[in-house]
Design an enzyme around this catalytic site. Structure first.
Site, PDB file in Angstrom:
ATOM      1  N   HIS A 121      -9.469   9.180   5.643  1.00  9.97           N
ATOM      2  CA  HIS A 121      -8.941   8.284   4.226  1.00  9.97           C
ATOM      3  C   HIS A 121      -9.554   8.895   3.059  1.00  9.97           C
ATOM      4  O   HIS A 121     -10.659   9.252   2.985  1.00  9.97           O
ATOM      5  CB  HIS A 121      -9.657   6.923   4.433  1.00  9.97           C
ATOM      6  N   HIS A 173     -11.011   8.340   9.420  1.00 13.21           N
ATOM      7  CA  HIS A 173     -10.482   6.963   9.459  1.00 13.21           C
ATOM      8  C   HIS A 173      -9.662   6.616  10.632  1.00 13.21           C
ATOM      9  O   HIS A 173      -9.910   5.400  11.409  1.00 13.21           O
ATOM     10  CB  HIS A 173      -9.485   6.801   8.241  1.00 13.21           C
ATOM     11  N   ARG A 201      -1.048   9.755   2.692  1.00 10.52           N
ATOM     12  CA  ARG A 201      -2.811   9.655   2.534  1.00 10.52           C
ATOM     13  C   ARG A 201      -3.229  11.090   2.994  1.00 10.52           C
ATOM     14  O   ARG A 201      -4.422  11.285   2.464  1.00 10.52           O
ATOM     15  CB  ARG A 201      -3.182   8.856   3.866  1.00 10.52           C
ATOM     16  N   ARG A 226      -0.017   7.827  10.292  1.00 12.05           N
ATOM     17  CA  ARG A 226       0.154   6.390   9.929  1.00 12.05           C
ATOM     18  C   ARG A 226       0.446   5.590   8.912  1.00 12.05           C
ATOM     19  O   ARG A 226      -0.270   6.195   7.918  1.00 12.05           O
ATOM     20  CB  ARG A 226      -1.105   5.819  10.894  1.00 12.05           C
ATOM     21  N   GLU A 281       0.887  -1.372   0.139  1.00 13.10           N
ATOM     22  CA  GLU A 281       0.101  -0.131  -0.024  1.00 13.10           C
ATOM     23  C   GLU A 281       0.828   1.255   0.009  1.00 13.10           C
ATOM     24  O   GLU A 281       2.019   1.094   0.037  1.00 13.10           O
ATOM     25  CB  GLU A 281      -0.775   0.075   1.225  1.00 13.10           C
TER      26      GLU A 281
HETATM   27  C1  SIN Z   1      -7.324   0.570   3.681  1.00 10.86           C
HETATM   28  O1  SIN Z   1      -7.475  -0.736   3.261  1.00 10.86           O
HETATM   29  O2  SIN Z   1      -7.090   1.594   2.800  1.00 10.86           O
HETATM   30  C2  SIN Z   1      -6.992   0.997   5.128  1.00 10.86           C
HETATM   31  C3  SIN Z   1      -5.632   0.337   5.758  1.00 10.86           C
HETATM   32  C4  SIN Z   1      -5.337   1.212   6.855  1.00 10.86           C
HETATM   33  O3  SIN Z   1      -5.807   2.055   7.178  1.00 10.86           O
HETATM   34  O4  SIN Z   1      -4.549   0.901   7.573  1.00 10.86           O
END
Ligand code: SIN
Length: 522
Positions: free
Chosen positions: A246, A345, A290, A380, A132
Site C-alpha cells: 500500500h 498490505h 496501487r 487487486r 477508490e
Molecule cells: C484502503 O483503504 O486504502 C485499503 C483498501 C483496500 O486495500 O482494499
C-alpha cells in the site's frame, strides 16, 4: 458438538472447524451454521483488533447498476490476469451477500448520503458510495474510513450469540490432521495446552502474511499459518509472488494505514521538496494503480528524503475523523501533511481454491486472504478483499456443512517439549523479515530473489531441526512464516513480472541479506 471434558482432555469434535476470525472466517461459520452444522471457530486473536479485517479502512465494493463495469475494473486493475469466471462469481454474488449479511443480519452502520439523492448514483438506496483508485464509479460502502471494525465487531457478536457456533479466542492451529488424503481437522493450542480437533470439514481463514515484513498494514498475528499448513499437507499454493504494497502507511512510530479513500476524496502526494509528483508517473496521478503509486512513493522518498500526503484539498477532519484522531494520538500535525511510506498490505495469491472455496485436498477449504480464488490475479482492485472474504466465506461454509467428524490418528504433537532456546524465535523472525524486506519486497531483482531463496532455505532448515522434536505456538508460527517466505521467494523467481510483482534490471546489487548484526532488533 462434543467439547473437551475432564475424561477426554485431548480432543474436541465439530462438524466444521473454521481457523481464523476475520470476515471470511465469520462468513464461513455463519453459512455452515445456517446449514445446520455445529461450528467451532478457533482464532489466534484475543481481540478483534488482531485480525486484518478489523484494520480494513476503505470499505466493501459492491455491485450497483453496472455489474459489467465492476468486472471490467477488477480485470483491468489485475493487468488482465484475473480469472474472469472467479470475477463473475464475485460480482454476481456481491449484492445479495452484502444485503443479506452486512445490511440485514448485522445492520452495519454504512455511511448514508445526506442529500437523499440515492447515494450519489441514484440506485434507490441512500448509501454514500465512495470511490477508490481504478474504480470507474463510486461503489464502495464504508463507515467513514474504518469499515473493517464496523463489520467485524457486529459479526463476532452475532456469532457469539449463535447457538451452533463456538468461538475460541487465543487459540492457534498448529497443524492439520490428515489421513489417506483427507483433512480431518487440526491440532490446536490454547494457553500452552494442545488438543486435536476432529472435524467433518476444515475451513482455513487465517489471513495474510504481513508478519513476514517489518512494515505491514496487517496485525503481527499474520504469519501465513493456513497457507503453510495447507502447503505442508500437499495443497496447491499459487500466485505467491503477487503481494500488494500500500502506498500510504503513516511513516513513523506506531504506523497505520492512511486509506486510499483519502486520495479518492482529493488528497495529493508531495515529496520533501513540496512537489506534487504523481502526474509524472501516471495519467491517473494519485489514483493510478496501487503498485505504480507505491513504487513512485518509494522512489521519491529515496530521491528527496520523504513523501507526505497533503490533505488540504478536503475537509479531512470531518470526512476522516478516525484518521484525524490517529494522527493526533501520534502528534502528527495533519494540516502540514501526513508523512507516508509503502507498506506490505495484501497477498493476491494463496491456497488454490475453486468457486466454493474447495482446495485440492478432500474436506479442506480456504477463504479470504489465505486463499487464491483467481479474483485478484497479479493485482487487486481496492476494497474487494472484504467482499471476496464474504462471498467465498458464505459459499465455502455452505459446502463444508454436512460431513461428520471422524476420529483418526493425529500427528504426534500433543506431548512434545515446548521449550526453545531463549530468543530463538525472535532472532529468526528478525532475520526472515530482513531478507524479505531487502529482496522480496516492493523492489526485487533476480539476484536478490536467488539470494533470498538460499538464505530462507537455510533458515527453514534451522527451524525444522526444532519442529522435529518440539512444539509450541511461537515455533509453529516461525515455521509457518519460513515456509511461506520460501514459497514467495521461489515463486517470485518464476512468476511473470506483472501487476504487483516487478523485477528491476539491476545486475550489480551486492548486499548480503544473511548478514544480520548480533544486536538486530525489530
Ligand atoms: C484502503 O483503504 O486504502 C485499503 C483498501 C483496500 O486495500 O482494499
Amino acid at each position: 458438538m462434543t467439547m473437551t471434558d475432564d475424561t477426554t482432555p485431548d480432543f474436541a469434535e465439530a462438524d466444521v472447524l473454521v481457523v481464523g476470525s476475520g470476515v471470511a472466517g465469520c462468513a464461513a461459520a455463519l453459512s455452515a451454521a445456517r446449514e445446520g452444522a455445529e461450528v467451532l471457530v478457533v482464532t489466534k486473536a484475543e481481540r478483534p483488533e488482531q485480525t486484518t479485517s478489523h484494520w480494513a479502512q476503505g470499505g466493501v465494493a459492491t455491485t450497483r447498476s453496472d455489474p459489467e463495469a465492476f468486472e471490467r475494473d477488477i480485470i483491468e486493475a489485475s493487468a488482465d490476469t484475473a480469472d474472469p469466471e472467479a470475477v463473475d462469481t464475485l460480482v454476481s454474488d456481491a449484492r445479495e451477500a452484502v444485503e443479506d449479511v452486512l445490511v440485514e443480519t448485522l445492520d452495519v452502520p454504512f455511511d448514508r448520503a445526506e442529500d437523499g439523492d440515492g447515494g450519489n448514483g441514484g440506485d434507490g438506496s441512500d448509501f454514500d458510495y465512495t470511490r477508490e483508485a481504478a474504480h470507474s464509479e463510486p461503489r464502495i460502502l464504508h463507515v467513514n474510513a474504518s469499515t473493517g471494525k464496523h463489520v467485524l465487531g457486529p459479526f463476532l457478536n452475532h456469532l457469539d450469540d449463535h447457538e451452533r457456533v463456538t468461538v475460541r479466542a487465543d487459540t492457534a492451529a498448529l497443524d492439520l490432521i490428515t489421513h489417506e488424503g483427507r483433512v480431518h481437522g487440526a491440532i490446536v493450542e490454547q494457553d500452552g495446552e494442545r488438543e486435536s480437533v476432529f472435524a467433518g470439514a476444515t475451513v482455513l481463514a487465517t489471513g495474510g502474511i504481513g508478519a513476514l515484513y517489518r512494515n505491514s498494514t496487517n496485525p503481527e498475528t499474520a504469519t501465513g499459518d493456513g497457507i503453510a499448513m495447507a502447503a505442508l499437507a500437499g495443497a496447491d499454493v499459487e500466485d505467491m509472488a503477487y503481494i500488494q504494497f500500500h502506498p500510504t502507511a503513516y511513516a513513523g512510530e506506531d504506523p497505520f494505514l492512511v486509506s486510499e479513500a483519502v486520495r479518492g476524496e482529493g488528497a495529493l502526494l508531495r515529496n520533501a521538496e513540496d512537489e506534487r509528483f504523481m502526474p509524472d508517473y501516471h495519467e491517473e496521478a494519485e489514483l493510478g494503480p496501487r503498485d505504480v503509486v507505491a513504487r513512485a512513493v518509494a522512489d521519491e522518498r529515496e530521491r528527496t528524503g520523504g513523501v507526505y500526503l497533503d490533505v488540504s484539498p478536503l475537509d479531512f477532519e470531518s470526512e476522516f475523523p478516525d484518521l484525524a484522531e490517529k494522527c493526533e494520538e501520534r502528534g502528527v500535525d495533519w494540516e502540514s501533511g501526513i508523512p507516508v511510506e509503502p507498506s506490505e498490505h495484501f497477498l493476491c495469491g494463496g491456497i488454490s481454491v475453486d468457486d466454493r472455496g474447495r482446495t485440492d485436498l478432500d474436506r479442506l477449504f480456504a477463504v479470504g486472504e489465505c486463499a487464491r480464488t483467481g479474483v485478484h490475479g497479479a493485482n487487486r482492485l481496492a476494497s474487494t478483499s472484504l467482499l471476496e472474504g464474504l462471498v467465498w466465506g458464505l459459499r465455502a461454509g455452505e459446502s463444508a456443512a454436512g460431513f461428520d467428524p471422524e476420529r483418526v490418528e493425529a500427528p504426534d504433537l500433543l506431548d512434545r517439549d515446548p521449550d526453545l532456546p531463549a530468543g530463538f524465535a525472535r532472532e529468526k523472525f528478525v532475520r526472515l523479515r530482513r531478507v524479505m524486506d531487502e529482496n522480496v519486497g516492493l523492489r526485487r531483482t533476480p539476484e536478490g530473489l536467488q539470494r533470498a531463496t538460499a538464505v530462507l532455505r537455510r533458515l527453514k532448515g534451522e527451524v525444522d531441526a526444532y519442529t522435529r522434536t518440539r512444539t509450541s505456538r511461537s515455533l509453529y508460527e516461525l515455521r509457518n512464516a519460513s515456509v511461506v517466505a520460501l514459497l514467495v521467494a521461489r515463486q517470485a523467481m518464476e512468476a511473470d513480472p506483472v501487476g504487483c510483482h516487478a523485477l528491476e534490471d539491476v545486475t550489480s546489487d551486492e548486499g548480503d541479506a544473511d548478514e544480520v548484526p548480533a544486536n538486530a532488533s525489530d
